[in-house]
Write a protein that holds these residues in place. Structure first.
Motif, short mmCIF file in Angstrom:
data_model
loop_
_atom_site.label_atom_id
_atom_site.label_comp_id
_atom_site.label_asym_id
_atom_site.label_seq_id
_atom_site.Cartn_x
_atom_site.Cartn_y
_atom_site.Cartn_z
N VAL A 114 -44.25 27.48 -54.69
CA VAL A 114 -45.60 28.03 -54.56
C VAL A 114 -45.75 28.66 -53.18
O VAL A 114 -45.42 28.06 -52.16
CB VAL A 114 -46.66 26.91 -54.76
N ASN A 115 -46.22 29.89 -53.16
CA ASN A 115 -46.43 30.63 -51.92
C ASN A 115 -47.90 31.06 -51.88
O ASN A 115 -48.27 31.98 -52.57
CB ASN A 115 -45.50 31.85 -51.89
N VAL A 170 -34.13 34.03 -55.48
CA VAL A 170 -35.42 33.60 -56.02
C VAL A 170 -36.27 34.87 -56.06
O VAL A 170 -36.05 35.78 -55.28
CB VAL A 170 -36.07 32.54 -55.08
N LEU A 171 -37.25 34.92 -56.98
CA LEU A 171 -38.14 36.09 -56.99
C LEU A 171 -39.58 35.68 -56.75
O LEU A 171 -40.12 34.80 -57.45
CB LEU A 171 -38.03 36.84 -58.33
N ASP A 172 -40.20 36.30 -55.78
CA ASP A 172 -41.63 36.11 -55.53
C ASP A 172 -42.41 36.94 -56.56
O ASP A 172 -42.04 38.08 -56.86
CB ASP A 172 -41.97 36.58 -54.12
N VAL A 173 -43.47 36.34 -57.12
CA VAL A 173 -44.31 37.07 -58.08
C VAL A 173 -45.76 37.05 -57.57
O VAL A 173 -46.39 36.00 -57.47
CB VAL A 173 -44.26 36.42 -59.48
N ASN A 174 -46.25 38.24 -57.24
CA ASN A 174 -47.61 38.40 -56.73
C ASN A 174 -48.27 39.52 -57.55
O ASN A 174 -47.68 40.57 -57.75
CB ASN A 174 -47.54 38.79 -55.24
N SER A 232 -49.91 33.35 -54.57
CA SER A 232 -51.35 33.61 -54.52
C SER A 232 -51.98 32.59 -53.59
O SER A 232 -51.39 31.53 -53.33
CB SER A 232 -51.96 33.48 -55.92
N ASN A 233 -53.16 32.87 -53.07
CA ASN A 233 -53.85 31.81 -52.34
C ASN A 233 -55.00 31.23 -53.18
O ASN A 233 -55.78 30.42 -52.70
CB ASN A 233 -54.34 32.28 -50.96
N ASP A 234 -55.07 31.63 -54.45
CA ASP A 234 -56.11 31.14 -55.34
C ASP A 234 -55.51 30.10 -56.30
O ASP A 234 -54.61 30.39 -57.08
CB ASP A 234 -56.66 32.34 -56.13
#
Lengths: 297, 297
Positions: free
Chosen positions: A115-116, A61-65, A96-98
Protein backbone atom coordinates in the motif's frame (compact mmCIF):
# COMPACT_ATOMS: atom_id res chain seq x y z
CA UNK A 1 14.78 -7.45 7.57
CA UNK A 2 12.83 -8.82 4.61
CA UNK A 3 9.57 -7.46 3.25
CA UNK A 4 7.91 -10.14 1.17
CA UNK A 5 5.42 -9.18 -1.53
CA UNK A 6 3.55 -11.65 -3.69
CA UNK A 7 1.81 -11.64 -7.04
CA UNK A 8 -0.20 -14.62 -8.26
CA UNK A 9 2.85 -16.86 -8.21
CA UNK A 10 5.75 -14.42 -8.15
CA UNK A 11 7.37 -13.46 -4.87
CA UNK A 12 9.53 -10.38 -4.38
CA UNK A 13 11.79 -9.98 -1.37
CA UNK A 14 12.91 -6.49 -0.36
CA UNK A 15 16.01 -6.38 1.84
CA UNK A 16 19.45 -4.80 2.21
CA UNK A 17 21.10 -8.11 1.25
CA UNK A 18 18.88 -8.51 -1.84
CA UNK A 19 18.92 -6.87 -5.26
CA UNK A 20 17.23 -3.47 -5.31
CA UNK A 21 13.48 -3.72 -5.97
CA UNK A 22 12.10 -1.49 -8.72
CA UNK A 23 8.44 -0.47 -8.33
CA UNK A 24 7.33 0.75 -11.76
CA UNK A 25 5.78 4.22 -11.46
CA UNK A 26 4.16 4.61 -14.85
CA UNK A 27 0.62 3.39 -14.11
CA UNK A 28 -0.25 6.87 -12.92
CA UNK A 29 -2.25 9.34 -15.03
CA UNK A 30 -0.43 12.31 -13.49
CA UNK A 31 1.97 13.27 -16.24
CA UNK A 32 0.75 10.62 -18.72
CA UNK A 33 -2.16 12.31 -20.49
CA UNK A 34 -2.86 9.32 -22.72
CA UNK A 35 -3.31 7.10 -19.66
CA UNK A 36 -5.73 9.61 -18.14
CA UNK A 37 -7.88 9.52 -21.26
CA UNK A 38 -7.79 5.70 -21.37
CA UNK A 39 -8.91 5.51 -17.74
CA UNK A 40 -11.72 8.01 -18.22
CA UNK A 41 -12.93 5.95 -21.18
CA UNK A 42 -12.38 2.72 -19.22
CA UNK A 43 -10.32 1.28 -22.06
CA UNK A 44 -7.53 -0.75 -20.59
CA UNK A 45 -5.30 -1.78 -23.50
CA UNK A 46 -2.93 1.08 -22.79
CA UNK A 47 -2.83 0.07 -19.11
CA UNK A 48 -1.89 -3.46 -20.13
CA UNK A 49 0.82 -2.18 -22.46
CA UNK A 50 2.32 0.01 -19.71
CA UNK A 51 2.25 -2.95 -17.31
CA UNK A 52 3.95 -5.29 -19.78
CA UNK A 53 6.49 -2.72 -20.85
CA UNK A 54 7.57 -1.85 -17.31
CA UNK A 55 7.98 -5.51 -16.34
CA UNK A 56 9.98 -6.12 -19.53
CA UNK A 57 12.27 -3.24 -18.52
CA UNK A 58 12.87 -4.66 -15.06
CA UNK A 59 10.00 -3.55 -12.80
CA UNK A 60 9.68 -6.07 -9.96
CA UNK A 61 6.43 -4.56 -8.64
CA UNK A 62 3.91 -2.24 -10.31
CA UNK A 63 2.44 0.84 -8.68
CA UNK A 64 -1.22 1.44 -9.60
CA UNK A 65 -2.57 4.97 -9.22
CA UNK A 66 -5.80 6.19 -10.82
CA UNK A 67 -5.88 9.74 -9.48
CA UNK A 68 -7.62 11.96 -12.05
CA UNK A 69 -10.28 14.68 -11.70
CA UNK A 70 -12.72 12.94 -14.07
CA UNK A 71 -12.39 9.47 -12.56
CA UNK A 72 -14.39 7.86 -9.80
CA UNK A 73 -11.33 6.23 -8.36
CA UNK A 74 -12.96 3.63 -6.12
CA UNK A 75 -14.74 2.30 -9.19
CA UNK A 76 -11.82 2.39 -11.62
CA UNK A 77 -9.06 1.15 -9.28
CA UNK A 78 -10.27 -2.49 -9.23
CA UNK A 79 -10.74 -2.43 -13.00
CA UNK A 80 -7.16 -1.32 -13.51
CA UNK A 81 -5.89 -3.86 -10.99
CA UNK A 82 -7.74 -6.63 -12.88
CA UNK A 83 -6.40 -5.37 -16.21
CA UNK A 84 -2.83 -5.40 -14.91
CA UNK A 85 -3.25 -8.85 -13.37
CA UNK A 86 -4.53 -10.18 -16.70
CA UNK A 87 -1.14 -9.61 -18.34
CA UNK A 88 1.59 -9.78 -15.67
CA UNK A 89 2.28 -11.74 -12.50
CA UNK A 90 4.16 -9.28 -10.30
CA UNK A 91 3.06 -7.96 -6.90
CA UNK A 92 1.13 -4.70 -7.03
CA UNK A 93 1.42 -1.48 -5.10
CA UNK A 94 -2.00 0.11 -4.56
CA UNK A 95 -1.45 3.85 -4.61
CA UNK A 96 -3.86 6.34 -3.04
CA UNK A 97 -4.18 8.36 0.14
CA UNK A 98 -7.91 7.62 0.33
CA UNK A 99 -8.78 4.52 2.41
CA UNK A 100 -11.84 3.74 0.25
CA UNK A 101 -9.78 3.66 -2.93
CA UNK A 102 -7.08 1.60 -1.28
CA UNK A 103 -9.65 -0.91 -0.08
CA UNK A 104 -11.23 -1.10 -3.55
CA UNK A 105 -7.85 -2.09 -4.95
CA UNK A 106 -6.86 -4.43 -2.13
CA UNK A 107 -10.15 -6.37 -2.43
CA UNK A 108 -9.23 -7.61 -5.89
CA UNK A 109 -5.41 -7.62 -5.79
CA UNK A 110 -3.85 -11.05 -5.61
CA UNK A 111 -1.17 -12.31 -3.26
CA UNK A 112 0.34 -9.81 -0.88
CA UNK A 113 0.35 -6.27 -2.25
CA UNK A 114 1.96 -3.11 -1.01
CA UNK A 115 0.00 0.00 0.00
CA UNK A 116 1.36 3.40 -1.03
CA UNK A 117 1.08 5.12 1.40
CA UNK A 118 0.33 6.25 4.91
CA UNK A 119 1.85 9.25 6.62
CA UNK A 120 2.14 10.30 10.24
CA UNK A 121 -0.99 12.44 10.34
CA UNK A 122 -3.52 11.11 12.83
CA UNK A 123 -6.34 10.82 10.32
CA UNK A 124 -4.18 8.82 7.92
CA UNK A 125 -2.84 6.51 10.61
CA UNK A 126 -6.28 5.73 11.99
CA UNK A 127 -7.93 5.07 8.63
CA UNK A 128 -5.23 3.51 6.44
CA UNK A 129 -3.42 1.21 8.87
CA UNK A 130 -6.50 -0.90 9.78
CA UNK A 131 -7.08 -1.61 6.09
CA UNK A 132 -3.45 -2.61 5.58
CA UNK A 133 -3.82 -4.95 8.56
CA UNK A 134 -7.15 -6.38 7.37
CA UNK A 135 -5.82 -7.28 3.94
CA UNK A 136 -2.43 -8.51 5.18
CA UNK A 137 -0.62 -6.05 2.96
CA UNK A 138 2.70 -4.28 3.44
CA UNK A 139 2.72 -0.48 3.60
CA UNK A 140 4.92 2.48 2.74
CA UNK A 141 4.97 4.91 5.65
CA UNK A 142 6.07 8.43 4.85
CA UNK A 143 8.23 10.38 7.28
CA UNK A 144 5.64 13.13 7.59
CA UNK A 145 4.12 14.36 10.85
CA UNK A 146 1.19 16.65 11.70
CA UNK A 147 3.23 19.67 10.62
CA UNK A 148 4.38 18.27 7.29
CA UNK A 149 7.82 17.08 6.20
CA UNK A 150 10.34 17.64 9.01
CA UNK A 151 13.31 19.78 7.96
CA UNK A 152 15.88 17.73 9.86
CA UNK A 153 16.95 14.09 9.73
CA UNK A 154 16.11 13.75 13.43
CA UNK A 155 12.61 15.05 12.72
CA UNK A 156 12.12 12.50 9.94
CA UNK A 157 13.35 9.73 12.21
CA UNK A 158 10.74 10.79 14.79
CA UNK A 159 8.00 10.87 12.13
CA UNK A 160 9.05 7.42 10.88
CA UNK A 161 9.05 6.15 14.46
CA UNK A 162 5.49 7.34 14.93
CA UNK A 163 4.26 5.49 11.84
CA UNK A 164 6.15 2.33 12.80
CA UNK A 165 4.88 2.36 16.38
CA UNK A 166 1.26 2.85 15.35
CA UNK A 167 1.45 0.16 12.69
CA UNK A 168 3.05 -2.35 15.04
CA UNK A 169 0.45 -1.50 17.74
CA UNK A 170 -2.40 -2.66 15.54
CA UNK A 171 -0.57 -5.82 14.57
CA UNK A 172 1.25 -5.07 11.32
CA UNK A 173 4.62 -6.85 11.48
CA UNK A 174 7.53 -4.38 11.42
CA UNK A 175 8.99 -6.12 8.37
CA UNK A 176 5.87 -5.12 6.45
CA UNK A 177 6.50 -1.41 7.02
CA UNK A 178 8.66 0.33 4.45
CA UNK A 179 9.64 3.88 5.34
CA UNK A 180 9.90 6.64 2.75
CA UNK A 181 12.36 9.19 4.22
CA UNK A 182 11.33 11.69 1.50
CA UNK A 183 13.49 13.95 -0.55
CA UNK A 184 12.84 17.58 -1.42
CA UNK A 185 14.08 19.42 -4.48
CA UNK A 186 17.83 19.99 -4.36
CA UNK A 187 17.48 22.92 -6.77
CA UNK A 188 15.53 24.79 -4.07
CA UNK A 189 17.62 23.70 -1.12
CA UNK A 190 21.21 22.56 -1.54
CA UNK A 191 20.97 20.47 1.62
CA UNK A 192 17.81 18.59 0.52
CA UNK A 193 19.66 15.43 -0.50
CA UNK A 194 22.06 15.36 2.45
CA UNK A 195 19.14 15.60 4.90
CA UNK A 196 17.55 12.61 3.19
CA UNK A 197 20.79 10.61 3.17
CA UNK A 198 21.25 11.30 6.87
CA UNK A 199 17.61 10.35 7.56
CA UNK A 200 18.17 7.04 5.78
CA UNK A 201 21.19 6.30 7.96
CA UNK A 202 19.35 7.19 11.18
CA UNK A 203 16.25 5.17 10.31
CA UNK A 204 18.31 2.19 9.23
CA UNK A 205 20.34 2.27 12.43
CA UNK A 206 17.30 2.72 14.68
CA UNK A 207 14.82 0.34 13.04
CA UNK A 208 16.58 -1.63 10.30
CA UNK A 209 13.42 -1.43 8.19
CA UNK A 210 13.30 -1.36 4.43
CA UNK A 211 13.14 2.07 2.84
CA UNK A 212 11.66 3.38 -0.38
CA UNK A 213 12.40 6.60 -2.18
CA UNK A 214 10.75 8.35 -5.09
CA UNK A 215 13.83 9.81 -6.68
CA UNK A 216 12.52 12.12 -9.34
CA UNK A 217 11.48 14.92 -6.97
CA UNK A 218 15.11 15.59 -6.08
CA UNK A 219 15.91 16.89 -9.57
CA UNK A 220 12.76 18.95 -10.14
CA UNK A 221 13.49 22.15 -12.06
CA UNK A 222 17.08 21.16 -12.93
CA UNK A 223 18.45 20.34 -16.38
CA UNK A 224 19.85 16.85 -17.13
CA UNK A 225 17.63 15.33 -14.48
CA UNK A 226 18.90 11.86 -15.32
CA UNK A 227 22.39 12.57 -13.94
CA UNK A 228 20.88 13.83 -10.69
CA UNK A 229 18.31 11.03 -10.31
CA UNK A 230 20.67 8.18 -11.13
CA UNK A 231 23.50 9.32 -8.88
CA UNK A 232 21.05 10.18 -6.09
CA UNK A 233 19.58 6.69 -6.13
CA UNK A 234 23.10 5.24 -6.00
CA UNK A 235 23.88 7.35 -2.91
CA UNK A 236 20.54 6.41 -1.33
CA UNK A 237 21.16 2.71 -1.96
CA UNK A 238 24.57 2.95 -0.33
CA UNK A 239 22.93 4.63 2.67
CA UNK A 240 20.26 1.92 2.96
CA UNK A 241 17.33 2.46 0.60
CA UNK A 242 16.15 -0.89 -0.75
CA UNK A 243 13.33 -0.05 -3.17
CA UNK A 244 12.06 2.87 -5.23
CA UNK A 245 8.91 3.84 -7.08
CA UNK A 246 10.58 4.93 -10.26
CA UNK A 247 10.89 4.62 -14.03
CA UNK A 248 12.57 1.29 -14.86
CA UNK A 249 13.15 2.36 -18.46
CA UNK A 250 15.19 5.40 -17.50
CA UNK A 251 16.85 4.20 -14.32
CA UNK A 252 17.06 0.40 -14.61
CA UNK A 253 20.62 0.29 -15.89
CA UNK A 254 22.11 2.54 -13.23
CA UNK A 255 20.18 0.71 -10.50
CA UNK A 256 21.51 -2.64 -11.76
CA UNK A 257 25.01 -1.12 -11.94
CA UNK A 258 24.73 0.05 -8.32
CA UNK A 259 23.58 -3.41 -7.18
CA UNK A 260 26.65 -4.83 -8.90
CA UNK A 261 28.95 -2.28 -7.25
CA UNK A 262 27.45 -2.90 -3.82
CA UNK A 263 28.26 -6.61 -4.10
CA UNK A 264 24.70 -7.84 -4.64
CA UNK A 265 25.19 -9.42 -8.05
CA UNK A 266 27.55 -12.40 -8.06
CA UNK A 267 29.39 -12.75 -11.39
CA UNK A 268 27.48 -9.74 -12.80
CA UNK A 269 24.73 -12.15 -13.82
CA UNK A 270 21.79 -9.81 -13.28
CA UNK A 271 23.63 -6.84 -14.76
CA UNK A 272 24.54 -8.69 -17.95
CA UNK A 273 21.09 -10.24 -18.27
CA UNK A 274 19.48 -6.83 -17.89
CA UNK A 275 21.76 -5.31 -20.50
CA UNK A 276 21.02 -8.04 -23.03
CA UNK A 277 17.28 -7.91 -22.44
CA UNK A 278 17.05 -4.14 -22.70
CA UNK A 279 19.35 -3.95 -25.74
CA UNK A 280 16.88 -6.26 -27.48
CA UNK A 281 13.93 -4.17 -26.24
CA UNK A 282 15.49 -0.98 -27.58
CA UNK A 283 15.73 -2.52 -31.05
CA UNK A 284 12.18 -3.87 -30.91
CA UNK A 285 10.69 -0.61 -29.62
CA UNK A 286 12.53 1.45 -32.24
CA UNK A 287 11.20 -0.88 -34.96
CA UNK A 288 7.65 -0.70 -33.58
CA UNK A 289 7.87 3.11 -33.52
CA UNK A 290 8.94 3.20 -37.17
CA UNK A 291 6.26 0.78 -38.36
CA UNK A 292 3.05 2.75 -37.65
CA UNK A 293 4.70 5.98 -38.81
CA UNK A 294 5.48 4.60 -42.27
CA UNK A 295 2.09 2.91 -42.36
CA UNK A 296 0.41 6.25 -41.70
CA UNK A 297 2.45 8.10 -44.34
CA UNK B 1 42.69 18.43 4.85
CA UNK B 2 43.37 20.50 1.75
CA UNK B 3 45.76 19.64 -1.06
CA UNK B 4 46.58 22.81 -2.96
CA UNK B 5 47.78 22.59 -6.57
CA UNK B 6 48.76 25.58 -8.68
CA UNK B 7 49.04 26.39 -12.36
CA UNK B 8 50.58 29.66 -13.55
CA UNK B 9 47.90 31.71 -11.81
CA UNK B 10 45.13 29.18 -11.17
CA UNK B 11 44.86 27.42 -7.82
CA UNK B 12 42.95 24.21 -7.22
CA UNK B 13 42.03 23.04 -3.73
CA UNK B 14 41.22 19.37 -3.18
CA UNK B 15 39.24 18.61 -0.01
CA UNK B 16 36.15 16.82 1.30
CA UNK B 17 34.42 20.20 1.84
CA UNK B 18 35.26 21.38 -1.70
CA UNK B 19 33.79 20.56 -5.11
CA UNK B 20 35.16 17.33 -6.58
CA UNK B 21 38.35 17.89 -8.58
CA UNK B 22 38.44 16.41 -12.09
CA UNK B 23 41.90 15.52 -13.40
CA UNK B 24 41.52 15.16 -17.16
CA UNK B 25 42.89 11.79 -18.30
CA UNK B 26 43.03 12.23 -22.05
CA UNK B 27 46.62 13.44 -22.51
CA UNK B 28 47.73 9.81 -22.58
CA UNK B 29 48.60 7.98 -25.80
CA UNK B 30 47.40 4.66 -24.39
CA UNK B 31 44.07 4.25 -26.09
CA UNK B 32 44.34 7.44 -28.20
CA UNK B 33 46.24 6.34 -31.31
CA UNK B 34 46.14 9.79 -32.89
CA UNK B 35 47.87 11.28 -29.84
CA UNK B 36 50.57 8.59 -30.01
CA UNK B 37 51.32 9.50 -33.63
CA UNK B 38 51.36 13.23 -32.82
CA UNK B 39 53.83 12.65 -29.97
CA UNK B 40 56.11 10.45 -32.09
CA UNK B 41 56.16 13.18 -34.74
CA UNK B 42 56.57 15.85 -32.04
CA UNK B 43 53.64 17.80 -33.45
CA UNK B 44 51.74 19.31 -30.56
CA UNK B 45 48.62 20.87 -32.05
CA UNK B 46 46.57 17.81 -31.11
CA UNK B 47 47.98 17.95 -27.57
CA UNK B 48 46.88 21.57 -27.31
CA UNK B 49 43.43 20.73 -28.62
CA UNK B 50 43.02 17.91 -26.06
CA UNK B 51 44.16 20.24 -23.28
CA UNK B 52 41.76 23.00 -24.28
CA UNK B 53 38.86 20.62 -24.81
CA UNK B 54 39.22 18.94 -21.42
CA UNK B 55 39.42 22.26 -19.59
CA UNK B 56 36.35 23.48 -21.49
CA UNK B 57 34.51 20.33 -20.34
CA UNK B 58 35.39 20.90 -16.70
CA UNK B 59 38.86 19.44 -16.07
CA UNK B 60 40.39 21.28 -13.10
CA UNK B 61 43.82 19.66 -13.55
CA UNK B 62 45.37 17.90 -16.56
CA UNK B 63 47.22 14.59 -16.37
CA UNK B 64 50.17 14.39 -18.77
CA UNK B 65 51.40 10.93 -19.77
CA UNK B 66 53.69 10.28 -22.74
CA UNK B 67 54.11 6.50 -22.38
CA UNK B 68 54.57 5.02 -25.86
CA UNK B 69 57.03 2.42 -27.20
CA UNK B 70 58.42 4.77 -29.87
CA UNK B 71 58.88 7.79 -27.65
CA UNK B 72 61.87 8.84 -25.60
CA UNK B 73 59.73 9.93 -22.73
CA UNK B 74 62.24 12.04 -20.79
CA UNK B 75 62.73 14.12 -23.95
CA UNK B 76 59.07 14.42 -24.97
CA UNK B 77 57.51 14.97 -21.51
CA UNK B 78 58.82 18.55 -21.12
CA UNK B 79 57.75 19.37 -24.69
CA UNK B 80 54.21 18.24 -23.97
CA UNK B 81 54.16 20.08 -20.65
CA UNK B 82 55.26 23.27 -22.44
CA UNK B 83 52.66 22.76 -25.16
CA UNK B 84 49.88 22.33 -22.60
CA UNK B 85 51.04 25.36 -20.60
CA UNK B 86 50.99 27.46 -23.79
CA UNK B 87 47.19 27.11 -24.05
CA UNK B 88 45.75 26.53 -20.54
CA UNK B 89 46.46 27.70 -17.01
CA UNK B 90 45.47 24.72 -14.86
CA UNK B 91 47.77 22.73 -12.56
CA UNK B 92 49.33 19.66 -14.18
CA UNK B 93 49.66 16.08 -13.05
CA UNK B 94 52.95 14.59 -14.29
CA UNK B 95 52.25 10.92 -14.95
CA UNK B 96 54.95 8.26 -15.06
CA UNK B 97 56.42 5.60 -12.82
CA UNK B 98 59.94 6.46 -13.95
CA UNK B 99 61.71 9.05 -11.76
CA UNK B 100 63.70 10.44 -14.70
CA UNK B 101 60.58 11.14 -16.72
CA UNK B 102 58.83 12.65 -13.70
CA UNK B 103 61.78 14.94 -13.10
CA UNK B 104 61.89 15.98 -16.76
CA UNK B 105 58.26 17.09 -16.44
CA UNK B 106 58.57 18.68 -13.00
CA UNK B 107 61.57 20.77 -14.15
CA UNK B 108 59.44 22.74 -16.59
CA UNK B 109 55.97 22.55 -14.99
CA UNK B 110 54.80 25.74 -13.43
CA UNK B 111 53.30 26.35 -10.01
CA UNK B 112 52.72 23.29 -7.86
CA UNK B 113 52.01 20.17 -9.88
CA UNK B 114 50.88 16.72 -8.84
CA UNK B 115 52.93 13.56 -9.40
CA UNK B 116 51.12 10.42 -10.56
CA UNK B 117 52.24 8.22 -8.90
CA UNK B 118 54.26 6.38 -6.32
CA UNK B 119 53.39 2.99 -4.86
CA UNK B 120 54.51 1.13 -1.75
CA UNK B 121 57.32 -0.83 -3.39
CA UNK B 122 60.68 0.04 -1.86
CA UNK B 123 62.29 1.02 -5.15
CA UNK B 124 59.45 3.41 -5.97
CA UNK B 125 59.39 4.98 -2.54
CA UNK B 126 63.13 5.59 -2.48
CA UNK B 127 63.36 7.06 -5.99
CA UNK B 128 60.09 8.95 -6.53
CA UNK B 129 59.49 10.56 -3.12
CA UNK B 130 62.77 12.54 -3.04
CA UNK B 131 61.89 14.09 -6.42
CA UNK B 132 58.42 15.02 -5.21
CA UNK B 133 60.02 16.64 -2.18
CA UNK B 134 62.68 18.45 -4.23
CA UNK B 135 60.16 20.05 -6.57
CA UNK B 136 57.59 20.81 -3.85
CA UNK B 137 54.93 18.81 -5.66
CA UNK B 138 51.99 16.82 -4.33
CA UNK B 139 51.86 13.09 -5.03
CA UNK B 140 49.37 10.30 -5.59
CA UNK B 141 50.35 7.28 -3.51
CA UNK B 142 48.84 3.99 -4.59
CA UNK B 143 47.72 1.45 -2.01
CA UNK B 144 50.10 -1.19 -3.39
CA UNK B 145 52.70 -3.04 -1.35
CA UNK B 146 55.63 -5.32 -2.27
CA UNK B 147 53.20 -8.14 -3.11
CA UNK B 148 50.91 -6.05 -5.31
CA UNK B 149 47.38 -4.82 -4.65
CA UNK B 150 46.12 -6.10 -1.27
CA UNK B 151 42.89 -8.10 -1.53
CA UNK B 152 41.36 -6.64 1.65
CA UNK B 153 40.50 -3.11 2.78
CA UNK B 154 42.76 -3.58 5.81
CA UNK B 155 45.62 -4.53 3.50
CA UNK B 156 45.10 -1.41 1.41
CA UNK B 157 45.00 0.73 4.54
CA UNK B 158 48.36 -0.76 5.56
CA UNK B 159 49.81 -0.13 2.10
CA UNK B 160 48.54 3.46 2.18
CA UNK B 161 50.01 3.89 5.67
CA UNK B 162 53.42 2.78 4.41
CA UNK B 163 53.40 5.34 1.58
CA UNK B 164 52.20 8.13 3.89
CA UNK B 165 54.78 7.35 6.57
CA UNK B 166 57.67 7.27 4.12
CA UNK B 167 56.56 10.48 2.43
CA UNK B 168 56.16 12.32 5.72
CA UNK B 169 59.56 11.00 6.91
CA UNK B 170 61.37 12.75 4.10
CA UNK B 171 59.46 15.97 4.67
CA UNK B 172 56.46 15.88 2.31
CA UNK B 173 53.52 17.43 4.18
CA UNK B 174 50.71 14.89 4.71
CA UNK B 175 48.25 17.21 2.95
CA UNK B 176 50.31 16.82 -0.21
CA UNK B 177 49.79 13.06 -0.28
CA UNK B 178 46.70 11.83 -2.12
CA UNK B 179 45.98 8.13 -1.73
CA UNK B 180 44.59 6.01 -4.56
CA UNK B 181 42.79 3.09 -2.84
CA UNK B 182 42.56 1.31 -6.24
CA UNK B 183 39.64 -0.51 -7.73
CA UNK B 184 39.73 -3.82 -9.58
CA UNK B 185 37.32 -4.97 -12.24
CA UNK B 186 33.90 -5.73 -10.79
CA UNK B 187 33.15 -8.02 -13.73
CA UNK B 188 35.91 -10.34 -12.52
CA UNK B 189 35.19 -10.04 -8.81
CA UNK B 190 31.77 -9.03 -7.50
CA UNK B 191 33.35 -7.68 -4.31
CA UNK B 192 35.87 -5.46 -6.11
CA UNK B 193 33.94 -2.24 -5.59
CA UNK B 194 32.90 -2.95 -1.99
CA UNK B 195 36.53 -3.61 -1.01
CA UNK B 196 37.47 -0.23 -2.49
CA UNK B 197 34.59 1.57 -0.77
CA UNK B 198 35.58 0.04 2.56
CA UNK B 199 39.23 0.97 1.94
CA UNK B 200 38.18 4.57 1.32
CA UNK B 201 36.31 4.67 4.63
CA UNK B 202 39.21 3.15 6.57
CA UNK B 203 41.82 5.45 5.02
CA UNK B 204 39.66 8.51 5.55
CA UNK B 205 39.06 7.63 9.18
CA UNK B 206 42.70 6.82 9.88
CA UNK B 207 44.45 9.61 7.97
CA UNK B 208 41.85 12.08 6.68
CA UNK B 209 43.90 12.48 3.49
CA UNK B 210 42.51 13.27 0.08
CA UNK B 211 41.87 10.29 -2.17
CA UNK B 212 41.89 9.83 -5.92
CA UNK B 213 40.35 7.05 -7.96
CA UNK B 214 40.66 6.09 -11.61
CA UNK B 215 37.12 4.88 -12.13
CA UNK B 216 37.17 3.29 -15.55
CA UNK B 217 38.93 0.09 -14.47
CA UNK B 218 35.91 -0.93 -12.38
CA UNK B 219 33.74 -1.45 -15.48
CA UNK B 220 36.32 -3.18 -17.69
CA UNK B 221 34.73 -5.90 -19.83
CA UNK B 222 31.15 -4.88 -18.97
CA UNK B 223 28.57 -3.38 -21.32
CA UNK B 224 27.15 0.11 -20.65
CA UNK B 225 30.32 1.11 -18.81
CA UNK B 226 28.97 4.61 -18.29
CA UNK B 227 26.28 3.44 -15.84
CA UNK B 228 28.90 1.55 -13.82
CA UNK B 229 31.52 4.30 -13.87
CA UNK B 230 29.17 7.16 -13.03
CA UNK B 231 27.40 5.40 -10.16
CA UNK B 232 30.71 4.05 -8.83
CA UNK B 233 32.20 7.54 -8.66
CA UNK B 234 29.09 8.74 -6.83
CA UNK B 235 29.48 5.95 -4.25
CA UNK B 236 33.22 6.67 -3.94
CA UNK B 237 32.57 10.38 -3.43
CA UNK B 238 30.08 9.62 -0.68
CA UNK B 239 32.69 7.40 0.97
CA UNK B 240 35.39 10.09 0.78
CA UNK B 241 37.13 10.24 -2.59
CA UNK B 242 37.84 13.86 -3.51
CA UNK B 243 39.43 13.70 -6.97
CA UNK B 244 39.65 11.40 -9.97
CA UNK B 245 41.78 11.02 -13.07
CA UNK B 246 38.94 10.60 -15.50
CA UNK B 247 37.20 11.74 -18.67
CA UNK B 248 35.47 15.09 -17.99
CA UNK B 249 33.47 14.84 -21.22
CA UNK B 250 31.84 11.57 -20.24
CA UNK B 251 31.61 11.95 -16.47
CA UNK B 252 31.50 15.69 -15.81
CA UNK B 253 27.72 15.92 -15.52
CA UNK B 254 27.29 13.05 -13.05
CA UNK B 255 30.22 14.32 -10.97
CA UNK B 256 28.67 17.79 -10.82
CA UNK B 257 25.32 16.19 -9.93
CA UNK B 258 26.94 14.26 -7.08
CA UNK B 259 28.61 17.41 -5.75
CA UNK B 260 25.18 19.04 -5.75
CA UNK B 261 23.59 16.08 -3.94
CA UNK B 262 26.35 15.98 -1.34
CA UNK B 263 25.67 19.61 -0.44
CA UNK B 264 28.79 21.10 -2.05
CA UNK B 265 27.07 23.39 -4.53
CA UNK B 266 25.03 26.19 -2.94
CA UNK B 267 22.05 27.19 -5.09
CA UNK B 268 23.12 24.66 -7.78
CA UNK B 269 25.35 27.37 -9.22
CA UNK B 270 28.15 25.11 -10.44
CA UNK B 271 25.72 22.45 -11.70
CA UNK B 272 23.73 24.95 -13.76
CA UNK B 273 26.86 26.69 -15.05
CA UNK B 274 28.31 23.35 -16.13
CA UNK B 275 25.12 22.36 -17.90
CA UNK B 276 24.93 25.64 -19.82
CA UNK B 277 28.61 25.56 -20.81
CA UNK B 278 28.54 21.94 -21.99
CA UNK B 279 25.22 22.35 -23.83
CA UNK B 280 26.91 25.10 -25.82
CA UNK B 281 30.01 22.94 -26.37
CA UNK B 282 27.88 20.06 -27.67
CA UNK B 283 26.37 22.33 -30.30
CA UNK B 284 29.75 23.80 -31.27
CA UNK B 285 31.47 20.41 -31.44
CA UNK B 286 28.65 18.94 -33.54
CA UNK B 287 28.91 21.90 -35.94
CA UNK B 288 32.71 21.57 -36.15
CA UNK B 289 32.35 17.87 -36.91
CA UNK B 290 29.94 18.59 -39.76
CA UNK B 291 32.04 21.38 -41.26
CA UNK B 292 35.23 19.53 -42.35
CA UNK B 293 33.13 16.58 -43.58
CA UNK B 294 31.15 18.73 -45.99
CA UNK B 295 34.33 20.61 -46.94
CA UNK B 296 36.04 17.33 -47.87
CA UNK B 297 33.10 16.11 -49.93
Amino acid sequence: MHTILRGKTKEVIIGIDKPFVIIGEKLNPTGIKKLGIALVEQKFDYVKMLALRQVAWGADVLDVNVGHPQIEEALVMPMVVEAVMSVVDVPLCIDSNDPLILEAGLKVAWGKPLVNSVNGEEKQLSTVLPIVKEYGAAVIGMAIDQEGIPATAEGRLAAAARVIERAVQIGIPIEDIIIDPLVMTVGHNSMAATVTLKSIELIRKEFGVNMSLGASNVSFGLPDRHSVNSTFLALAMQAGVTTSITDPIKLGSSLKATDLLLGRDANSIRYLKYFRATAKLKVEEAAAKEAPASGAA
